[in-house]
Design a protein around this motif. Structure first.
Motif, mmCIF file in Angstrom:
data_model
loop_
_atom_site.group_PDB
_atom_site.id
_atom_site.type_symbol
_atom_site.label_atom_id
_atom_site.label_comp_id
_atom_site.label_asym_id
_atom_site.label_seq_id
_atom_site.Cartn_x
_atom_site.Cartn_y
_atom_site.Cartn_z
ATOM 1 N N ASP A 96 0.846 -1.183 0.000
ATOM 2 C CA ASP A 96 0.000 0.000 0.000
ATOM 3 C C ASP A 96 0.883 1.234 0.000
ATOM 4 O O ASP A 96 2.013 1.208 0.512
ATOM 5 C CB ASP A 96 -0.905 0.013 1.241
ATOM 6 C CG ASP A 96 -1.962 1.103 1.193
ATOM 7 O OD1 ASP A 96 -2.462 1.412 0.095
ATOM 8 O OD2 ASP A 96 -2.291 1.653 2.259
ATOM 9 N N SER A 97 0.363 2.303 -0.564
ATOM 10 C CA SER A 97 1.061 3.580 -0.582
ATOM 11 C C SER A 97 0.009 4.664 -0.439
ATOM 12 O O SER A 97 -1.016 4.625 -1.122
ATOM 13 C CB SER A 97 1.810 3.720 -1.912
ATOM 14 O OG SER A 97 2.623 4.852 -1.920
ATOM 15 N N THR A 108 3.033 7.419 3.226
ATOM 16 C CA THR A 108 3.399 6.143 3.832
ATOM 17 C C THR A 108 3.501 5.078 2.749
ATOM 18 O O THR A 108 2.871 5.174 1.692
ATOM 19 C CB THR A 108 2.368 5.669 4.881
ATOM 20 O OG1 THR A 108 1.133 5.393 4.228
ATOM 21 C CG2 THR A 108 2.188 6.695 5.988
ATOM 22 N N THR A 110 3.495 0.750 2.832
ATOM 23 C CA THR A 110 3.451 -0.508 3.572
ATOM 24 C C THR A 110 4.036 -1.576 2.662
ATOM 25 O O THR A 110 3.680 -1.667 1.488
ATOM 26 C CB THR A 110 2.001 -0.853 3.966
ATOM 27 O OG1 THR A 110 1.460 0.244 4.718
ATOM 28 C CG2 THR A 110 1.946 -2.122 4.808
ATOM 29 N N ARG A 127 5.089 -0.466 7.964
ATOM 30 C CA ARG A 127 4.461 0.730 7.377
ATOM 31 C C ARG A 127 5.440 1.863 7.637
ATOM 32 O O ARG A 127 5.634 2.287 8.778
ATOM 33 C CB ARG A 127 3.110 1.051 8.001
ATOM 34 C CG ARG A 127 2.479 2.327 7.375
ATOM 35 C CD ARG A 127 1.077 2.643 7.891
ATOM 36 N NE ARG A 127 0.172 1.525 7.644
ATOM 37 C CZ ARG A 127 -0.348 0.739 8.601
ATOM 38 N NH1 ARG A 127 -0.072 0.950 9.869
ATOM 39 N NH2 ARG A 127 -1.149 -0.255 8.292
ATOM 40 N N ARG A 129 6.999 5.732 7.195
ATOM 41 C CA ARG A 129 6.578 7.125 7.022
ATOM 42 C C ARG A 129 7.692 7.917 6.344
ATOM 43 O O ARG A 129 8.862 7.774 6.690
ATOM 44 C CB ARG A 129 6.245 7.741 8.381
ATOM 45 C CG ARG A 129 4.880 7.322 8.903
ATOM 46 C CD ARG A 129 4.576 7.952 10.254
ATOM 47 N NE ARG A 129 5.319 7.340 11.343
ATOM 48 C CZ ARG A 129 5.026 6.167 11.895
ATOM 49 N NH1 ARG A 129 4.007 5.475 11.458
ATOM 50 N NH2 ARG A 129 5.750 5.686 12.874
ATOM 51 N N GLY A 142 9.145 3.892 10.951
ATOM 52 C CA GLY A 142 8.167 2.913 10.523
ATOM 53 C C GLY A 142 7.627 2.117 11.694
ATOM 54 O O GLY A 142 8.241 2.059 12.749
#
Length: 146
Positions: A96-97, A108, A110, A127, A129, A142
């Motif tokens: 994920d972004s 972020t 993930t 995840r 940051r 993270g």
């Protein structure tokens, strides 16, 4: 991506386990020199947090601690980074972004990164940051996930 272990050793020099024409460790279908290698040598900067995440993963794979430190936010960056000889990075999966466009100042990513450490398999699920600092994307910190 954070370092699993900090060390008192001096930052290691990049290890040329990947040549410019080798597949990029980040998993994109490009040669290292045309992909993350351009970021590692400073020819270009990461356009977004996902690009920075991929380039940082590749930096772990080629053991380029100088790049990792350079792309780490000064507020959370360690003084030194020890990259373990026995750790081998095997693959990156972006899950994920969020945010991270030209209109954002933070984002972020993930991910899951597979590795072996001394021959034992492992998975780093985080995840991360990212923020813009002096106009460039940098890793902040993270959260480790299940």
């Amino acid at each position: 991506m954070s370092s699993r272990r900090a060390s008192r050793r001096a930052p290691s020099r990049p290890q040329t386990v990947v040549r410019a024409d080798s597949p990029c460790p980040c998993g994109l279908p490009a040669a290292y020199g045309a992909c993350c290698g351009r970021l590692h040598d400073g020819r270009v900067a990461a356009a977004n947090p996902e690009a920075l995440m991929r380039s940082r993963y590749a930096a772990f794979a080629v053991r380029d601690s100088a790049y990792l430190l350079r792309t780490w936010h000064p507020a959370t960056r360690p003084q030194r980074l020890g990259l373990e000889d026995g750790t081998r990075w095997l693959g990156l999966e972006i899950l994920d972004s969020t945010e991270g466009s030209a209109f954002h100042s933070a984002g972020t990513v993930t991910f899951r990164a597979r590795y072996t450490d001394g021959g034992r398999p492992g998975v780093l699920h985080e995840r991360s940051r990212f923020e813009r600092f002096d106009g460039a994307w940098v890793y902040v910190d993270g959260d480790m996930l299940g």
